[in-house]
Design a protein around this motif. Structure first.
Motif, PDB file in Angstrom:
ATOM      1  N   PRO A 152      48.868  43.773  48.849  1.00 44.03           N
ATOM      2  CA  PRO A 152      48.206  45.023  48.419  1.00 44.03           C
ATOM      3  C   PRO A 152      49.083  46.251  48.611  1.00 44.03           C
ATOM      4  O   PRO A 152      48.902  47.253  47.898  1.00 44.03           O
ATOM      5  CB  PRO A 152      46.961  45.090  49.305  1.00 44.03           C
ATOM      6  CG  PRO A 152      47.279  44.245  50.483  1.00 44.03           C
ATOM      7  CD  PRO A 152      48.208  43.187  50.034  1.00 44.03           C
ATOM      8  N   ARG A 184      49.690  39.085  37.879  1.00 44.02           N
ATOM      9  CA  ARG A 184      49.422  40.450  38.320  1.00 44.02           C
ATOM     10  C   ARG A 184      48.290  40.467  39.359  1.00 44.02           C
ATOM     11  O   ARG A 184      48.378  41.153  40.395  1.00 44.02           O
ATOM     12  CB  ARG A 184      49.064  41.303  37.101  1.00 44.02           C
ATOM     13  CG  ARG A 184      49.129  42.819  37.347  1.00 44.02           C
ATOM     14  CD  ARG A 184      48.700  43.546  36.083  1.00 44.02           C
ATOM     15  NE  ARG A 184      49.541  43.196  34.945  1.00 44.02           N
ATOM     16  CZ  ARG A 184      50.699  43.788  34.694  1.00 44.02           C
ATOM     17  NH1 ARG A 184      51.140  44.741  35.488  1.00 44.02           N
ATOM     18  NH2 ARG A 184      51.402  43.409  33.643  1.00 44.02           N
ATOM     19  N   GLU A 185      47.216  39.709  39.154  1.00 44.57           N
ATOM     20  CA  GLU A 185      46.109  39.645  40.116  1.00 44.57           C
ATOM     21  C   GLU A 185      46.537  38.988  41.424  1.00 44.57           C
ATOM     22  O   GLU A 185      46.093  39.367  42.509  1.00 44.57           O
ATOM     23  CB  GLU A 185      44.937  38.878  39.500  1.00 44.57           C
ATOM     24  CG  GLU A 185      44.284  39.610  38.339  1.00 44.57           C
ATOM     25  CD  GLU A 185      43.190  38.795  37.701  1.00 44.57           C
ATOM     26  OE1 GLU A 185      42.994  37.625  38.167  1.00 44.57           O
ATOM     27  OE2 GLU A 185      42.553  39.267  36.741  1.00 44.57           O
ATOM     28  N   ASP A 194      51.102  48.529  36.159  1.00 43.02           N
ATOM     29  CA  ASP A 194      50.066  47.913  35.328  1.00 43.02           C
ATOM     30  C   ASP A 194      50.459  47.822  33.852  1.00 43.02           C
ATOM     31  O   ASP A 194      49.757  47.181  33.068  1.00 43.02           O
ATOM     32  CB  ASP A 194      48.761  48.713  35.449  1.00 43.02           C
ATOM     33  CG  ASP A 194      48.213  48.678  36.871  1.00 43.02           C
ATOM     34  OD1 ASP A 194      48.541  47.695  37.582  1.00 43.02           O
ATOM     35  OD2 ASP A 194      47.492  49.612  37.239  1.00 43.02           O
ATOM     36  N   LYS A 242      48.369  41.529  43.569  1.00 43.24           N
ATOM     37  CA  LYS A 242      47.481  42.561  44.111  1.00 43.24           C
ATOM     38  C   LYS A 242      46.679  42.040  45.298  1.00 43.24           C
ATOM     39  O   LYS A 242      46.403  42.770  46.256  1.00 43.24           O
ATOM     40  CB  LYS A 242      46.535  43.057  43.029  1.00 43.24           C
ATOM     41  CG  LYS A 242      47.216  43.951  42.003  1.00 43.24           C
ATOM     42  CD  LYS A 242      46.206  44.457  40.984  1.00 43.24           C
ATOM     43  CE  LYS A 242      46.878  45.383  39.967  1.00 43.24           C
ATOM     44  NZ  LYS A 242      45.905  45.895  38.977  1.00 43.24           N
ATOM     45  N   GLU A 243      46.272  40.767  45.257  1.00 49.71           N
ATOM     46  CA  GLU A 243      45.494  40.203  46.362  1.00 49.71           C
ATOM     47  C   GLU A 243      46.376  39.863  47.561  1.00 49.71           C
ATOM     48  O   GLU A 243      45.999  40.089  48.706  1.00 49.71           O
ATOM     49  CB  GLU A 243      44.757  38.947  45.886  1.00 49.71           C
ATOM     50  CG  GLU A 243      43.673  39.229  44.865  1.00 49.71           C
ATOM     51  CD  GLU A 243      43.011  37.963  44.389  1.00 49.71           C
ATOM     52  OE1 GLU A 243      43.447  36.869  44.857  1.00 49.71           O
ATOM     53  OE2 GLU A 243      42.096  38.030  43.557  1.00 49.71           O
TER      54      GLU A 243
END
Length: 421
Positions: free
Chosen positions: A30, A22-23, A36, A26-27
């Motif tokens: 974006p 998930r991280e 979530d 997002k990076e």
């Protein structure tokens, strides 16, 4: 998340990811909308259960059912053991019939096999064929399932490590249990618990009875240390009286007769054959039993105290032989010397014991043949302190023809026994 991916023809629905994934999204992305929260797993009521769960449930149910059935079977049949008499006909190899006891445990369908140690069999206890308690596979079953109670019956066969054992008899508890369970029919003669087994294992019963009587006579002869026939009959009668009726010491019932003959390695059907023969001769009711004297007379048929024609002829032949031998002084002296040596070696036993001693001596040199060569004859007589010159003289004397190279030592043995009296 929320999409379906097809991999090698299989569709996979993605409903959640781990925190590191998930991280990462997002990076790197974006602008990508990413949920979530994990999406709910879709439920299909028509879909089958997962294979692992189904297998686990099936194993659990079968194991529980099997455990429950075995527990109930053990509780109902605890302590119930069926006992059978078995016969292994090993005449093709060793020339004898070997008997076994078969114990079948109803609690867990295990069986135990023990060989009956017969007297003077020459086998040690470690050499006996014994099978510890275990489940024995049935070779006639296509799936090689172990033997069950329904596979064992009188007159049937079981196979233990390549040996075919015929079931010949059973004890009283097994007979009653079998009749109650309606396993046996009238075809093998088990209508009532007190009725004996009429199974015929031999084509000619009269020959079998003669063999059994001869075997009992031979065993009793060894126990009596080769005594006279009168003493052998007396010893046999004393032994049988131990199993006689309490109110009548001259008679024996069927159970006592079986127990007595077990000491002669005679069991089951064989004992019943001898009992039925005595029963037909005495003709009393089976409740009264048979006379001990009748059975002893069957084992030793020469019961008349008077002298028969054959005995008188035999005595006349012996006297004639003594007169012919007495005319030769050297032959008479050698036979007397050998006879005295045989008496000493046999501890001054009777004539039957001395005759057996000489026969065993000559058989050891002649290799179980009825005839013997001159060299073998000299070797046998050397153990009786006889010189080679005297042995050659005796060998030439007992030749049927001058050119013979072998003689029959039976006539020589008989002449030695004549001078032992």
């Amino acid at each position: 998340i929320g999409r379906t991916v097809s991999i090698r023809g299989k569709e996979f629905y993605i409903y959640d990811v781990d925190s590191s994934t998930r991280e990462y999204f997002k990076e790197e992305f974006p602008n990508l909308t990413f949920s979530d929260v994990a999406l709910p797993v879709p439920q299909n009521p028509d879909a089958p259960k997962p294979p692992e769960l189904a297998i686990k449930q099936r194993k659990t149910s079968v194991h529980t059912e099997k455990k429950t059935n075995s527990s109930l079977k053990f509780i109902e049949n605890d302590g119930k053991i069926l006992q059978y008499d078995c016969l292994w006909d090993d005449t093709s190899t060793y020339g004898e019939e070997r008997r076994f006891k078969l114990y079948f445990h109803l609690s867990d369908d295990t069986l135990e096999l023990r060989e009956v140690n017969q007297r003077n069999s020459g086998r040690q206890r470690m050499a006996l064929l014994n099978l510890k308690r275990q489940k024995l596979p049935n070779p006639k079953n296509p799936e090689a399932a172990p033997y069950t109670y329904n596979d064992i019956k009188i007159g049937g066969q079981i196979y233990a490590f390549g040996r075919c054992l015929k079931i010949t008899d059973c004890n009283e508890f097994t007979r009653n249990f079998t009749i109650k369970s309606e396993k046996l029919t009238d075809s093998i003669g088990l209508d009532t618990p007190n009725q004996g087994i009429t199974l015929k294992l031999y084509s000619n019963e009269s020959q079998r009875v003669e063999q059994l009587e001869h075997a009992i006579k031979a065993t009793n002869e060894q126990r009596s240390n080769y005594a006279t026939e009168y003493d052998q009959k007396r010893i046999l009668s004393i032994f049988l009286r131990k199993y006689s009726r309490k109110d009548d010491k001259t008679r024996m019932e069927r159970n006592g007769f079986r127990a007595a003959l077990s000491g002669f390695s005679c069991f089951g059907v064989d004992a019943d054959l001898l009992f039925e023969k005595c029963l037909t001769q005495d003709k009393p009711s089976e409740k009264d039993g048979i006379l001990i004297e009748t059975f002893v007379d069957n084992v030793y048929p020469c019961t008349s105290h008077g002298e028969t024609d054959n005995e008188s002829i035999q005595k006349s032949q012996i006297n004639e032989r003594l007169r012919s031998v007495s005319t030769n002084a050297r032959l008479k002296g050698l036979l007397k010397a050998i006879s005295s040596k045989v008496e000493t070696d046999t501890d001054f036993g009777d004539t039957s014991k001395q005759k057996r001693f000489l026969q065993r001596l000559f058989n050891s040199y002649a290799k179980n043949s009825n005839t013997i060569t001159e060299r073998q004859f000299q070797g046998a007589l050397s153990s009786l302190n006889c010189w080679d010159q005297d042995s050659m003289y005796l060998f030439n004397t007992y030749k049927a023809f001058p050119h013979d190279k072998r003689i029959e030592f039976s006539s020589f043995v008989n002449d030695v026994i004549l001078f032992s009296n």
